[in-house]
Design an enzyme around this catalytic site. Structure first.
Site, PDB file in Angstrom:
ATOM      1  N   HIS A  30     -15.551  -2.036  -4.441  1.00 15.21           N
ATOM      2  CA  HIS A  30     -15.439  -0.689  -3.648  1.00 15.21           C
ATOM      3  C   HIS A  30     -14.118  -0.504  -3.152  1.00 15.21           C
ATOM      4  O   HIS A  30     -13.410  -1.164  -2.255  1.00 15.21           O
ATOM      5  CB  HIS A  30     -16.351  -0.856  -2.448  1.00 15.21           C
ATOM      6  CG  HIS A  30     -16.571   0.425  -1.553  1.00 15.21           C
ATOM      7  ND1 HIS A  30     -16.638   0.445  -0.439  1.00 15.21           N
ATOM      8  CD2 HIS A  30     -16.326   1.729  -1.885  1.00 15.21           C
ATOM      9  CE1 HIS A  30     -16.745   1.675   0.219  1.00 15.21           C
ATOM     10  NE2 HIS A  30     -16.538   2.377  -0.717  1.00 15.21           N
TER      11      HIS A  30
ATOM     12  N   SER B 284     -20.431   3.352  -2.531  1.00 13.39           N
ATOM     13  CA  SER B 284     -19.990   3.082  -1.214  1.00 13.39           C
ATOM     14  C   SER B 284     -21.268   3.137  -0.497  1.00 13.39           C
ATOM     15  O   SER B 284     -21.129   2.543   0.583  1.00 13.39           O
ATOM     16  CB  SER B 284     -19.211   4.327  -0.504  1.00 13.39           C
ATOM     17  OG  SER B 284     -19.617   5.491  -0.633  1.00 13.39           O
TER      18      SER B 284
ATOM     19  N   ASN C 267     -17.741   0.374   5.815  1.00 16.82           N
ATOM     20  CA  ASN C 267     -18.580   1.577   6.358  1.00 16.82           C
ATOM     21  C   ASN C 267     -19.650   1.310   7.290  1.00 16.82           C
ATOM     22  O   ASN C 267     -19.745   2.056   7.986  1.00 16.82           O
ATOM     23  CB  ASN C 267     -19.283   2.306   4.919  1.00 16.82           C
ATOM     24  CG  ASN C 267     -18.288   3.196   4.338  1.00 16.82           C
ATOM     25  OD1 ASN C 267     -17.278   3.494   5.020  1.00 16.82           O
ATOM     26  ND2 ASN C 267     -18.657   3.531   2.777  1.00 16.82           N
TER      27      ASN C 267
ATOM     28  N   GLU D   8     -13.285  -3.949  -1.524  1.00  8.70           N
ATOM     29  CA  GLU D   8     -14.382  -4.925  -1.442  1.00  8.70           C
ATOM     30  C   GLU D   8     -15.115  -5.184  -2.509  1.00  8.70           C
ATOM     31  O   GLU D   8     -15.211  -4.263  -3.276  1.00  8.70           O
ATOM     32  CB  GLU D   8     -15.697  -4.195  -0.251  1.00  8.70           C
ATOM     33  CG  GLU D   8     -14.960  -3.998   1.131  1.00  8.70           C
ATOM     34  CD  GLU D   8     -16.281  -3.049   1.910  1.00  8.70           C
ATOM     35  OE1 GLU D   8     -16.376  -3.474   2.918  1.00  8.70           O
ATOM     36  OE2 GLU D   8     -16.570  -2.060   1.414  1.00  8.70           O
TER      37      GLU D   8
HETATM   38  N1  CAA Z   1      -2.446   9.615  -3.412  1.00 10.35           N
HETATM   39  C1  CAA Z   1      -1.403   8.898  -3.460  1.00 10.35           C
HETATM   40  N2  CAA Z   1      -0.315   8.746  -2.516  1.00 10.35           N
HETATM   41  C2  CAA Z   1      -0.641   9.177  -1.120  1.00 10.35           C
HETATM   42  C3  CAA Z   1      -1.579  10.135  -1.146  1.00 10.35           C
HETATM   43  C4  CAA Z   1      -2.663  10.045  -2.169  1.00 10.35           C
HETATM   44  N3  CAA Z   1      -3.855  10.931  -1.946  1.00 10.35           N
HETATM   45  N4  CAA Z   1      -1.654  10.330   0.136  1.00 10.35           N
HETATM   46  C5  CAA Z   1      -0.720   9.960   0.619  1.00 10.35           C
HETATM   47  N5  CAA Z   1       0.246   9.258  -0.186  1.00 10.35           N
HETATM   48  C6  CAA Z   1       1.293   8.307   0.141  1.00 10.35           C
HETATM   49  C7  CAA Z   1       2.223   9.435   0.439  1.00 10.35           C
HETATM   50  O1  CAA Z   1       3.059   9.902  -0.712  1.00 10.35           O
HETATM   51  C8  CAA Z   1       3.389   8.503   1.148  1.00 10.35           C
HETATM   52  O2  CAA Z   1       4.056   7.711   0.410  1.00 10.35           O
HETATM   53  P1  CAA Z   1       5.602   7.383   0.696  1.00 10.35           P
HETATM   54  O3  CAA Z   1       5.628   6.740   2.178  1.00 10.35           O
HETATM   55  O4  CAA Z   1       5.920   6.296  -0.281  1.00 10.35           O
HETATM   56  O5  CAA Z   1       6.372   8.475   0.214  1.00 10.35           O
HETATM   57  C9  CAA Z   1       2.260   7.681   2.056  1.00 10.35           C
HETATM   58  O6  CAA Z   1       1.028   7.643   1.186  1.00 10.35           O
HETATM   59  C10 CAA Z   1       2.315   8.386   3.430  1.00 10.35           C
HETATM   60  O7  CAA Z   1       1.741   9.677   3.283  1.00 10.35           O
HETATM   61  P2  CAA Z   1       2.182  10.522   4.304  1.00 10.35           P
HETATM   62  O8  CAA Z   1       3.421  10.438   4.936  1.00 10.35           O
HETATM   63  O9  CAA Z   1       1.762  12.026   3.594  1.00 10.35           O
HETATM   64  O10 CAA Z   1       1.061  10.578   5.157  1.00 10.35           O
HETATM   65  P3  CAA Z   1       0.555   9.611   6.560  1.00 10.35           P
HETATM   66  O11 CAA Z   1       1.692   8.709   6.761  1.00 10.35           O
HETATM   67  O12 CAA Z   1      -0.604  10.325   7.482  1.00 10.35           O
HETATM   68  O13 CAA Z   1      -0.411   8.622   5.236  1.00 10.35           O
HETATM   69  C11 CAA Z   1      -2.751   8.333   4.661  1.00 10.35           C
HETATM   70  C12 CAA Z   1      -1.423   9.278   4.638  1.00 10.35           C
HETATM   71  C13 CAA Z   1      -2.340   7.099   3.843  1.00 10.35           C
HETATM   72  C14 CAA Z   1      -3.995   9.074   4.081  1.00 10.35           C
HETATM   73  C15 CAA Z   1      -3.007   7.745   6.092  1.00 10.35           C
HETATM   74  O14 CAA Z   1      -3.305   8.886   7.179  1.00 10.35           O
HETATM   75  C16 CAA Z   1      -4.278   6.833   6.271  1.00 10.35           C
HETATM   76  O15 CAA Z   1      -4.156   5.768   5.966  1.00 10.35           O
HETATM   77  N6  CAA Z   1      -5.364   7.285   6.771  1.00 10.35           N
HETATM   78  C17 CAA Z   1      -6.504   6.520   6.835  1.00 10.35           C
HETATM   79  C18 CAA Z   1      -7.468   6.634   5.374  1.00 10.35           C
HETATM   80  C19 CAA Z   1      -8.771   5.825   5.286  1.00 10.35           C
HETATM   81  O16 CAA Z   1      -9.251   5.425   6.502  1.00 10.35           O
HETATM   82  N7  CAA Z   1      -9.205   5.659   4.213  1.00 10.35           N
HETATM   83  C20 CAA Z   1     -10.467   5.360   4.184  1.00 10.35           C
HETATM   84  C21 CAA Z   1     -11.456   6.266   4.318  1.00 10.35           C
HETATM   85  S1  CAA Z   1     -13.169   5.402   4.075  1.00 10.35           S
HETATM   86  C22 CAA Z   1     -13.312   5.287   2.556  1.00 10.35           C
HETATM   87  O17 CAA Z   1     -12.764   5.464   1.497  1.00 10.35           O
HETATM   88  C23 CAA Z   1     -14.652   4.535   2.200  1.00 10.35           C
HETATM   89  C24 CAA Z   1     -15.872   5.361   1.866  1.00 10.35           C
HETATM   90  O18 CAA Z   1     -16.706   4.853   1.081  1.00 10.35           O
HETATM   91  C25 CAA Z   1     -16.078   6.792   2.504  1.00 10.35           C
END
Ligand code: CAA
Length: 295
Positions: A142, A119, A192, A154
């Site tokens: 990515h 990343s 990012n 990406e």
């Molecule tokens: N693995 C698999 N499934 C997951 C999971 C995981 N780690 N975390 C959550 N889920 C699933 C849950 O099982 C649930 O599925 P169902 O609806 O089918 O039951 C669904 O996702 C929603 O989960 P929750 O209800 O527990 O929680 P939520 O609605 O708050 O969603 C989230 C959790 C998907 C993480 C959401 O909060 C989200 O999209 N957050 C933002 C994440 C983000 O921005 N990620 C990018 C980070 S930056 C990056 O990765 C780049 C880098 O290089 C640093």
């Protein structure tokens, strides 16, 4: 080319998520780890996700069993020799990545595509350890955390990546049920480059006591419809990761908006790395975010 057999090097959070999605898409997946314990932990994470899906009634048992049969583990690079595509998802250390890519280049067939899930590093920096014929087949792929949930990938091209490789990767991302965007081989790619300064700014706001951590997060969550507020998301990503990505971006662009705030450095120095250590801006109980901690 349709990707049928895929290798994943590194079965941590990102590698296991990629392996899970590829096995669900019907690919034969070979996961390579450094030792038995890491391999067992990575595979258990994937099996656990499928078992939870079965327990919730979201996945049929027969489906889970089929996916399990698509997933294999190995400790040896030569097992990946027949793969059409190998994605590297090991820690963000260039020396480790160069060793890995040199090994992969040696064992893989001439038409195999090599990708990194980095990343923050430049994809082209990997080129010197590859044979010249491989350079058109080197790219970045990515993924975002949590990989099974986040629909974006990406695709990063170097100046040498060819059109066939890009078309194959676009097809592979589509096969995973995800959407791809093309991103330049520049620090932070697209997501990012935009996301990190926003998260760092939220930390500066916390530092200046603009609002409490909870209020900052609630404001962006409910005011802008983000799934998580910026401090919550920083904890989720890992504050050590945030600091190292900020350092790469600040080195590259020299703009103050990319500079790691002193609050971030202090939290990292105190071992408050976010969800992974149980405390950051918040206290964490496993996967669950609890109350904000004093700053
Ligand atoms: N693995 C698999 N499934 C997951 C999971 C995981 N780690 N975390 C959550 N889920 C699933 C849950 O099982 C649930 O599925 P169902 O609806 O089918 O039951 C669904 O996702 C929603 O989960 P929750 O209800 O527990 O929680 P939520 O609605 O708050 O969603 C989230 C959790 C998907 C993480 C959401 O909060 C989200 O999209 N957050 C933002 C994440 C983000 O921005 N990620 C990018 C980070 S930056 C990056 O990765 C780049 C880098 O290089 C640093």
């Amino acid at each position: 080319m349709d990707i049928q057999r895929i290798g994943i090097v590194g079965c941590g959070l990102m590698g296991s998520g990629i392996a899970q999605c590829a096995a669900e898409a019907g690919c034969q997946v070979w996961v390579k780890e450094a030792d038995e314990a890491l391999l067992a932990k990575g595979l258990a994470r994937i099996h656990g996700a499928w078992d939870r899906g079965v327990a919730k009634g979201k996945i049929q048992e027969a489906q889970r069993n089929e996916w399990r049969q698509n997933l294999h583990g190995t400790l040896a690079f030569p097992t990946l020799a027949e793969c059409d595509l190998v994605v590297e998802a090991i820690p963000e250390r260039l020396d480790l990545k160069l060793q890995t890519f040199a090994e992969l280049d040696r064992v893989l067939g001439v038409s195999a595509i090599l990708c990194t899930n980095t990343s923050s590093l430049s994809v082209a920096q990997i080129s010197p350890v590859l044979a010249p014929h491989r350079l058109p087949r080197l790219a970045g792929l990515h993924f975002f955390n949590p990989v099974p949930v986040m629909p974006l990938v990406e695709i990063i091209r170097t100046l040498a990546t060819d059109e066939d490789t890009l078309a194959t990767l676009r097809g592979f991302v589509q096969k995973l049920g995800k959407t791809s965007v093309m991103a330049p081989d520049a620090p932070g790619f697209v997501v990012n480059r935009l996301l990190v300064p926003y998260l760092l700014d939220a930390m500066r706001c916390a530092e200046q006591r603009l609002a409490t951590a909870e209020d900052l997060d609630t404001a962006m969550k409910l005011g802008c419809g983000h799934p998580m507020g910026p401090l919550h998301l920083s904890d989720f990503i890992g504050l050590d990761t945030m600091q190292s990505v900020a350092e790469v971006l600040f080195d590259a662009f020299g703009e103050p908006r990319f500079k790691a705030p002193s609050l971030l450095r202090q939290l990292v120095a105190a071992g408050r790395l976010g969800r992974k250590t149980g405390s950051g801006f918040y206290r964490w109980d496993g996967e669950k975010r609890m109350e904000a901690l004093p700053l």
